[in-house]
Scaffold this motif. Structure first.
Motif, PDB file in Angstrom:
ATOM      1  N   LEU A   2      10.854 -27.748  78.498  1.00 10.97           N
ATOM      2  CA  LEU A   2      11.182 -27.141  77.368  1.00 10.97           C
ATOM      3  C   LEU A   2      10.979 -27.605  76.220  1.00 10.97           C
ATOM      4  O   LEU A   2      11.499 -28.610  76.000  1.00 10.97           O
ATOM      5  N   HIS A   3      10.320 -26.944  75.313  1.00 10.83           N
ATOM      6  CA  HIS A   3      10.006 -27.441  73.947  1.00 10.83           C
ATOM      7  C   HIS A   3      10.764 -26.673  72.854  1.00 10.83           C
ATOM      8  O   HIS A   3      10.664 -25.442  72.722  1.00 10.83           O
ATOM      9  N   VAL A   4      11.616 -27.356  72.170  1.00 10.86           N
ATOM     10  CA  VAL A   4      12.490 -26.523  70.918  1.00 10.86           C
ATOM     11  C   VAL A   4      11.774 -26.452  69.800  1.00 10.86           C
ATOM     12  O   VAL A   4      11.127 -27.315  69.168  1.00 10.86           O
ATOM     13  N   ALA A   5      11.254 -25.112  69.501  1.00  8.99           N
ATOM     14  CA  ALA A   5      10.479 -24.828  68.401  1.00  8.99           C
ATOM     15  C   ALA A   5      11.049 -24.243  67.193  1.00  8.99           C
ATOM     16  O   ALA A   5      10.606 -24.390  66.138  1.00  8.99           O
ATOM     17  N   LYS A   6      12.123 -23.538  67.634  1.00  8.13           N
ATOM     18  CA  LYS A   6      12.703 -22.680  66.348  1.00  8.13           C
ATOM     19  C   LYS A   6      14.343 -22.966  66.690  1.00  8.13           C
ATOM     20  O   LYS A   6      14.777 -23.080  67.975  1.00  8.13           O
ATOM     21  N   GLN A   7      15.233 -22.582  65.599  1.00  6.13           N
ATOM     22  CA  GLN A   7      16.621 -22.346  65.950  1.00  6.13           C
ATOM     23  C   GLN A   7      16.929 -21.385  65.094  1.00  6.13           C
ATOM     24  O   GLN A   7      16.467 -21.011  64.220  1.00  6.13           O
ATOM     25  N   LEU A   8      18.551 -20.923  65.662  1.00  5.00           N
ATOM     26  CA  LEU A   8      18.824 -19.662  64.707  1.00  5.00           C
ATOM     27  C   LEU A   8      20.187 -20.579  63.990  1.00  5.00           C
ATOM     28  O   LEU A   8      20.756 -21.019  64.554  1.00  5.00           O
ATOM     29  N   VAL A   9      20.122 -19.997  62.889  1.00  4.01           N
ATOM     30  CA  VAL A   9      21.420 -20.634  61.787  1.00  4.01           C
ATOM     31  C   VAL A   9      21.998 -19.495  61.416  1.00  4.01           C
ATOM     32  O   VAL A   9      21.647 -18.720  60.721  1.00  4.01           O
ATOM     33  N   HIS A  10      23.458 -19.638  61.437  1.00  8.82           N
ATOM     34  CA  HIS A  10      24.405 -18.785  60.735  1.00  8.82           C
ATOM     35  C   HIS A  10      24.379 -18.970  59.128  1.00  8.82           C
ATOM     36  O   HIS A  10      24.654 -20.202  58.794  1.00  8.82           O
ATOM     37  N   VAL A  11      23.779 -18.131  58.213  1.00  7.53           N
ATOM     38  CA  VAL A  11      23.781 -18.346  56.661  1.00  7.53           C
ATOM     39  C   VAL A  11      24.601 -17.037  56.304  1.00  7.53           C
ATOM     40  O   VAL A  11      24.259 -15.872  56.120  1.00  7.53           O
ATOM     41  N   GLY A  12      25.961 -17.299  56.138  1.00  8.13           N
ATOM     42  CA  GLY A  12      26.888 -16.298  55.657  1.00  8.13           C
ATOM     43  C   GLY A  12      27.164 -15.572  57.048  1.00  8.13           C
ATOM     44  O   GLY A  12      27.388 -16.031  58.108  1.00  8.13           O
ATOM     45  N   LYS A  13      27.036 -14.185  56.740  1.00  7.21           N
ATOM     46  CA  LYS A  13      26.976 -13.096  57.845  1.00  7.21           C
ATOM     47  C   LYS A  13      25.781 -13.088  58.537  1.00  7.21           C
ATOM     48  O   LYS A  13      25.533 -12.207  59.304  1.00  7.21           O
ATOM     49  N   GLN A  14      24.312 -13.637  58.204  1.00  8.20           N
ATOM     50  CA  GLN A  14      23.313 -13.234  58.463  1.00  8.20           C
ATOM     51  C   GLN A  14      22.991 -14.541  59.263  1.00  8.20           C
ATOM     52  O   GLN A  14      23.395 -15.585  59.275  1.00  8.20           O
ATOM     53  N   GLY A  18      14.456 -20.744  61.769  1.00 10.93           N
ATOM     54  CA  GLY A  18      13.934 -21.760  61.127  1.00 10.93           C
ATOM     55  C   GLY A  18      13.539 -22.913  62.077  1.00 10.93           C
ATOM     56  O   GLY A  18      13.850 -22.770  63.174  1.00 10.93           O
ATOM     57  N   ASP A  19      12.714 -23.768  61.682  1.00  7.84           N
ATOM     58  CA  ASP A  19      12.525 -25.050  62.268  1.00  7.84           C
ATOM     59  C   ASP A  19      13.504 -25.848  62.632  1.00  7.84           C
ATOM     60  O   ASP A  19      14.689 -25.824  61.729  1.00  7.84           O
ATOM     61  N   PRO A  20      13.862 -26.697  63.711  1.00  9.13           N
ATOM     62  CA  PRO A  20      14.792 -27.537  63.971  1.00  9.13           C
ATOM     63  C   PRO A  20      15.025 -28.328  62.675  1.00  9.13           C
ATOM     64  O   PRO A  20      14.210 -28.736  62.035  1.00  9.13           O
ATOM     65  N   LYS A  21      16.421 -28.740  62.694  1.00  7.92           N
ATOM     66  CA  LYS A  21      16.910 -29.542  61.369  1.00  7.92           C
ATOM     67  C   LYS A  21      16.300 -30.706  61.365  1.00  7.92           C
ATOM     68  O   LYS A  21      15.989 -31.352  60.030  1.00  7.92           O
TER      69      LYS A  21
END
Length: 78
Positions: A2-14, A18-21
């Motif tokens: 499995l290749h981690v290509a994207k991640q979901l990040v909470h920014v406020g209520k959204q 984005g790319d992994p940190k």
């Protein structure tokens, strides 16, 4: 693998995609046979849901979605 290509990040209520940190987060992970089998079974169920929803299916391209194919709930409310 499995290749981690994207991640979901909470920014406020959204939730933003984005790319992994870090470079360490941008990794390939070896999966055992039972995990691969579970992911394949999930893919079959997801294809069945896609057929059932027809035109209403939201093709997000994600592995884990809401039942209509849309992105997962954020749990943050409106």
């Amino acid at each position: 693998m499995l290749h981690v290509a994207k991640q979901l990040v909470h920014v406020g209520k959204q939730v933003e995609e984005g790319d992994p940190k870090t470079e360490a987060s941008d990794a390939s992970i070896a999966l055992d046979r039972s995990t691969v089998a579970a992911l394949r079974a999930h893919a079959v169920r997801q294809k069945q849901e896609k057929l059932a929803w027809g035109e209403g299916w939201a093709d997000s391209g994600r592995i884990f979605t809401q039942e209509d194919g849309g992105p997962p709930e954020t749990g943050l409310g409106e």
